[in-house]
Design a protein around this motif. Sequence first.
Motif, short mmCIF file in Angstrom:
data_model
loop_
_atom_site.label_atom_id
_atom_site.label_comp_id
_atom_site.label_asym_id
_atom_site.label_seq_id
_atom_site.Cartn_x
_atom_site.Cartn_y
_atom_site.Cartn_z
N ASP A 90 0.83 -1.21 0.00
CA ASP A 90 0.00 0.00 0.00
C ASP A 90 0.86 1.26 0.00
N LEU A 91 2.00 1.20 0.70
CA LEU A 91 2.92 2.34 0.71
C LEU A 91 3.49 2.56 -0.67
N ALA A 92 3.88 1.50 -1.34
CA ALA A 92 4.42 1.62 -2.69
C ALA A 92 3.39 2.25 -3.64
N ARG A 93 2.13 1.83 -3.49
CA ARG A 93 1.09 2.41 -4.35
C ARG A 93 0.88 3.89 -4.06
N ARG A 94 1.01 4.27 -2.77
CA ARG A 94 0.87 5.69 -2.41
C ARG A 94 2.01 6.51 -2.99
N ILE A 95 3.22 5.95 -2.95
CA ILE A 95 4.37 6.65 -3.51
C ILE A 95 4.16 6.88 -5.01
N LYS A 96 3.69 5.86 -5.72
CA LYS A 96 3.46 6.00 -7.15
C LYS A 96 2.40 7.06 -7.43
N ALA A 97 1.35 7.07 -6.62
CA ALA A 97 0.27 8.05 -6.83
C ALA A 97 0.77 9.46 -6.58
N GLU A 98 1.57 9.64 -5.53
CA GLU A 98 2.08 10.99 -5.21
C GLU A 98 3.01 11.49 -6.31
N ASN A 99 3.79 10.59 -6.90
CA ASN A 99 4.73 11.01 -7.92
C ASN A 99 4.09 11.16 -9.30
N ALA A 100 2.83 10.84 -9.40
CA ALA A 100 2.10 11.11 -10.64
C ALA A 100 1.67 12.57 -10.71
N ALA A 123 5.93 -4.95 -2.21
CA ALA A 123 6.14 -3.50 -2.30
C ALA A 123 7.29 -3.18 -3.24
N GLN A 124 8.36 -3.96 -3.16
CA GLN A 124 9.50 -3.73 -4.05
C GLN A 124 9.11 -3.94 -5.50
N ASN A 125 8.38 -5.00 -5.77
CA ASN A 125 7.95 -5.26 -7.14
C ASN A 125 7.01 -4.18 -7.65
N ALA A 126 6.19 -3.64 -6.74
CA ALA A 126 5.26 -2.58 -7.14
C ALA A 126 6.00 -1.29 -7.51
N LEU A 127 7.20 -1.11 -6.96
CA LEU A 127 7.98 0.11 -7.23
C LEU A 127 8.93 -0.03 -8.41
N LEU A 128 9.11 -1.25 -8.92
CA LEU A 128 10.14 -1.48 -9.93
C LEU A 128 10.04 -0.52 -11.11
N LYS A 129 8.87 -0.44 -11.71
CA LYS A 129 8.70 0.39 -12.89
C LYS A 129 8.96 1.85 -12.57
N GLU A 130 8.51 2.29 -11.39
CA GLU A 130 8.69 3.68 -10.97
C GLU A 130 10.18 4.00 -10.79
N LEU A 131 10.93 3.05 -10.24
CA LEU A 131 12.35 3.27 -10.02
C LEU A 131 13.14 3.23 -11.33
N GLU A 132 12.69 2.39 -12.26
CA GLU A 132 13.41 2.24 -13.52
C GLU A 132 13.13 3.39 -14.48
N GLU A 133 11.88 3.82 -14.56
CA GLU A 133 11.51 4.89 -15.48
C GLU A 133 10.63 5.91 -14.75
N PRO A 134 11.23 6.66 -13.82
CA PRO A 134 10.43 7.66 -13.09
C PRO A 134 10.06 8.81 -14.00
N PRO A 135 9.01 9.56 -13.65
CA PRO A 135 8.73 10.79 -14.39
C PRO A 135 9.97 11.69 -14.40
N SER A 136 10.10 12.54 -15.38
CA SER A 136 11.32 13.34 -15.53
C SER A 136 11.62 14.21 -14.32
N TYR A 137 10.58 14.54 -13.55
CA TYR A 137 10.77 15.42 -12.39
C TYR A 137 10.97 14.66 -11.09
N THR A 153 16.57 -7.05 -8.51
CA THR A 153 15.93 -6.22 -9.54
C THR A 153 15.79 -4.77 -9.07
N VAL A 154 15.64 -4.54 -7.77
CA VAL A 154 15.58 -3.18 -7.24
C VAL A 154 16.97 -2.57 -7.22
N ARG A 155 17.95 -3.32 -6.71
CA ARG A 155 19.31 -2.78 -6.61
C ARG A 155 19.86 -2.41 -7.98
N SER A 156 19.52 -3.20 -8.99
CA SER A 156 20.08 -2.96 -10.32
C SER A 156 19.52 -1.68 -10.94
#
Length: 292
Positions: A90-100, A123-137, A153-156
């Motif tokens: 749930d925390l990972a989903r909140r982080i993604k929503a805030e960064n949108a 939670a780590q898997n939920a953040l993978l895409k966000e960490l790999e290709e975050p919004p430009s800001y 996969t997170v560390r990489s």
Amino acid sequence: MISFDNLPGNASLKASLQRALSGRFPQTVLLSGDDTPGLQTLSTVLAAGILCESPGSRPCGTCISCRKIGQGVHPDLTVIDEGENELKVDLARRIKAENAVIPNDGARRVTVIHHAQNLNPMAQNALLKELEEPPSYAFFILTAEQPDALLQTVRSRCTKFALEPPHEAVSDEEAAALLAPYLDAVAARREDRMMLAALALEKPPRRTLLGMLGVLQAALRDAIFTAENLPQAPLQPALRGQTAALARAVPAGRLLACYDFIDELTDRVSRNAASAAVTCALTSDVYRICFQ
């Protein structure tokens, strides 16, 4: 005032980060080390540097953005610190929503996640895409006292920086002197010379070897940016000649694969890998990745 001077020691690490802040700072960073207060201090300074409005050295400590961070009221800085509690999906989903949502005050938004090793696998898997290709800001700073507890996969997806252990730190000059012959040998495609240079890297204590591998990764990152003609102040200027030669000798894709392999090797060293295994990895495995 927020400044790198707030973190004692770690001269080499601070110099690398200051150089990175002056150029194209990575959007996803993993800070590791045994010093929890030091990690918290460093993450705050880095967040201030990313959000700083000064055209000069960053963080300046005096602009409106730096002052807001010092007061804990910057609207574009989110700091997550749940102590030793499990960090759930749930925390990972909140982080993604805030960064949108685009930033409020400036052009960037920073999310700091302390004790990132406590993110559960979902939670780590939920953040993978966000960490790999975050919004430009969007910028992410993860701190971890036990980085090997994070999924590979997170560390990489992170650019890694480690606090230097007391009495075992290696300066930029010492690291360059030890690593330059090895990088020269890689660029020359000389596996025999790679082995001789790798043998010299076995001699320092294990914690120092981990720091050396971090410097090696930073040099590989410089080589990747050079190969791709991307503007970036080098993280390891003392190895500028070696990274330029690597960029000419090894395709960028293979350099990236080598960067990821050094990450795996760092995990092995953390788990007490034998010195002979490290030499073999830095010789035959790196040669294979780069040239075969």
